[in-house]
Write a protein that holds these residues in place. Sequence first.
Motif, PDB file in Angstrom:
ATOM      1  N   GLY A   1      29.438  -4.104  45.287  1.00 51.42           N
ATOM      2  CA  GLY A   1      30.486  -5.030  45.703  1.00 51.42           C
ATOM      3  C   GLY A   1      29.914  -6.245  46.413  1.00 51.42           C
ATOM      4  N   TYR A   2      28.863  -6.039  47.205  1.00 48.20           N
ATOM      5  CA  TYR A   2      28.216  -7.159  47.892  1.00 48.20           C
ATOM      6  C   TYR A   2      27.571  -8.107  46.887  1.00 48.20           C
ATOM      7  N   VAL A   3      26.917  -7.567  45.876  1.00 45.40           N
ATOM      8  CA  VAL A   3      26.314  -8.417  44.842  1.00 45.40           C
ATOM      9  C   VAL A   3      27.388  -9.241  44.141  1.00 45.40           C
ATOM     10  N   CYS A   4      28.486  -8.578  43.763  1.00 44.38           N
ATOM     11  CA  CYS A   4      29.577  -9.294  43.077  1.00 44.38           C
ATOM     12  C   CYS A   4      30.181 -10.362  43.981  1.00 44.38           C
ATOM     13  N   GLY A   5      30.326 -10.037  45.258  1.00 44.85           N
ATOM     14  CA  GLY A   5      30.885 -11.004  46.195  1.00 44.85           C
ATOM     15  C   GLY A   5      30.007 -12.223  46.354  1.00 44.85           C
ATOM     16  N   ARG A   6      28.710 -12.014  46.400  1.00 49.33           N
ATOM     17  CA  ARG A   6      27.788 -13.157  46.533  1.00 49.33           C
ATOM     18  C   ARG A   6      27.776 -13.989  45.261  1.00 49.33           C
ATOM     19  N   LEU A   7      27.888 -13.339  44.108  1.00 49.41           N
ATOM     20  CA  LEU A   7      27.983 -14.086  42.849  1.00 49.41           C
ATOM     21  C   LEU A   7      29.238 -14.961  42.842  1.00 49.41           C
ATOM     22  N   LEU A   8      30.352 -14.410  43.316  1.00 47.04           N
ATOM     23  CA  LEU A   8      31.592 -15.186  43.393  1.00 47.04           C
ATOM     24  C   LEU A   8      31.435 -16.351  44.359  1.00 47.04           C
ATOM     25  N   GLU A   9      30.821 -16.088  45.486  1.00 51.92           N
ATOM     26  CA  GLU A   9      30.598 -17.147  46.480  1.00 51.92           C
ATOM     27  C   GLU A   9      29.767 -18.284  45.888  1.00 51.92           C
ATOM     28  N   ALA A  10      28.691 -17.929  45.174  1.00 48.79           N
ATOM     29  CA  ALA A  10      27.832 -18.941  44.563  1.00 48.79           C
ATOM     30  C   ALA A  10      28.589 -19.737  43.505  1.00 48.79           C
ATOM     31  N   ALA A  11      29.406 -19.041  42.714  1.00 46.94           N
ATOM     32  CA  ALA A  11      30.169 -19.723  41.664  1.00 46.94           C
ATOM     33  C   ALA A  11      31.145 -20.733  42.256  1.00 46.94           C
ATOM     34  N   VAL A  12      31.807 -20.358  43.339  1.00 50.67           N
ATOM     35  CA  VAL A  12      32.743 -21.274  43.992  1.00 50.67           C
ATOM     36  C   VAL A  12      32.009 -22.481  44.552  1.00 50.67           C
ATOM     37  N   ILE A  13      30.837 -22.260  45.120  1.00 52.80           N
ATOM     38  CA  ILE A  13      30.032 -23.365  45.642  1.00 52.80           C
ATOM     39  C   ILE A  13      29.671 -24.342  44.533  1.00 52.80           C
ATOM     40  N   VAL A  14      29.271 -23.814  43.387  1.00 50.79           N
ATOM     41  CA  VAL A  14      28.887 -24.675  42.261  1.00 50.79           C
ATOM     42  C   VAL A  14      30.071 -25.490  41.767  1.00 50.79           C
ATOM     43  N   VAL A  15      31.245 -24.871  41.686  1.00 50.62           N
ATOM     44  CA  VAL A  15      32.437 -25.616  41.268  1.00 50.62           C
ATOM     45  C   VAL A  15      32.700 -26.770  42.232  1.00 50.62           C
ATOM     46  N   GLY A  16      32.549 -26.511  43.514  1.00 48.17           N
ATOM     47  CA  GLY A  16      32.780 -27.558  44.504  1.00 48.17           C
ATOM     48  C   GLY A  16      31.818 -28.717  44.380  1.00 48.17           C
ATOM     49  N   ILE A  17      30.552 -28.418  44.179  1.00 50.57           N
ATOM     50  CA  ILE A  17      29.576 -29.511  44.108  1.00 50.57           C
ATOM     51  C   ILE A  17      29.688 -30.268  42.787  1.00 50.57           C
ATOM     52  N   VAL A  18      30.123 -29.604  41.711  1.00 46.25           N
ATOM     53  CA  VAL A  18      30.346 -30.311  40.449  1.00 46.25           C
ATOM     54  C   VAL A  18      31.435 -31.363  40.622  1.00 46.25           C
TER      55      VAL A  18
ATOM     56  N   LEU B   1      36.724 -24.074  51.472  1.00 46.20           N
ATOM     57  CA  LEU B   1      37.500 -23.111  52.246  1.00 46.20           C
ATOM     58  C   LEU B   1      37.361 -21.700  51.672  1.00 46.20           C
ATOM     59  N   ILE B   2      37.403 -21.604  50.348  1.00 37.63           N
ATOM     60  CA  ILE B   2      37.386 -20.276  49.717  1.00 37.63           C
ATOM     61  C   ILE B   2      35.990 -19.663  49.729  1.00 37.63           C
ATOM     62  N   GLY B   3      34.962 -20.439  49.310  1.00 38.39           N
ATOM     63  CA  GLY B   3      33.606 -19.893  49.220  1.00 38.39           C
ATOM     64  C   GLY B   3      32.987 -19.601  50.574  1.00 38.39           C
ATOM     65  N   PRO B   4      32.642 -20.644  51.342  1.00 40.66           N
ATOM     66  CA  PRO B   4      32.040 -20.423  52.668  1.00 40.66           C
ATOM     67  C   PRO B   4      33.062 -20.028  53.727  1.00 40.66           C
ATOM     68  N   GLY B   5      34.258 -19.627  53.321  1.00 43.29           N
ATOM     69  CA  GLY B   5      35.278 -19.215  54.264  1.00 43.29           C
ATOM     70  C   GLY B   5      35.767 -17.810  53.971  1.00 43.29           C
TER      71      GLY B   5
END
Length: 241
Positions: free
Chosen positions: A83-100, A136-140
């Motif tokens: 679950g931690y691995v999946c959560g970090r993958l989701l966090e990274a994906a949200v970060i990438v969407v934001g920077i795009v 807000l969603i990723g780093p929050g």
Amino acid sequence: MKPYRGTAIATGVFFLVAAIAAVAALALYQPALADPEYVLGAGADTRVLLGGFLEVVLAASVVGTAVALHPVLQRQNPGIALGYVCGRLLEAAVIVVGIVSVLALVTLRRERTGDEDGALLAVARALVAVHDWTFLIGPGLVIGVNSLLLAHLVHRARLAPRWITVLGLVGGPLVFASSTAVLLGLYEQVSTWGFLAALPVAAWEVSFAVRLLAKGFTPPAGERTAAAGAPHAAAAAARVR
């Protein structure tokens, strides 16, 4: 846990790189977020692009922490570790969407013709809004859950001193609750309350990283007892011989 010394060093490096990249990236591309007319002006393309690159480094480091820790964490609870691995993958994906969305502002500015300023401003505001929501969603919200999962496993296995894991056990729910309050419009994310709520999670990640780099994982009690008794057992065996 000497067999995992390399894992501890890698994890510590990933955490520190993520922390540094996050702060530096936001400082670099902040002009594109703060100035509504960025797309209409001369722009600060180089620093925005560099900030975007650092955000990609941040996302990679976020995934790196989960991948590096997984062999250790799965020994405690395979389900939560996954679950931690999946959560970090989701966090990274949200970060990438934001920077795009931020990098898209650079494209809009470079391809501006001058005949569509009103439309450009509208699109630019929409892209900034996308970034703000991902921030807000990723780093929050997501990082709050991830911090709690990791702190729980580390605390349960006693892989780090209690005072460090308590920071994560408190900081994770706190930043999640704060992000929920921002989501509901109770206060702004960039505010005194938001800053105070984020401090424990930041302290948890940095202190855990420094601990891993300096001393590695704390051996479980059984391993410490066995290690302490090994010299005496060896001496006793030598006397028998």
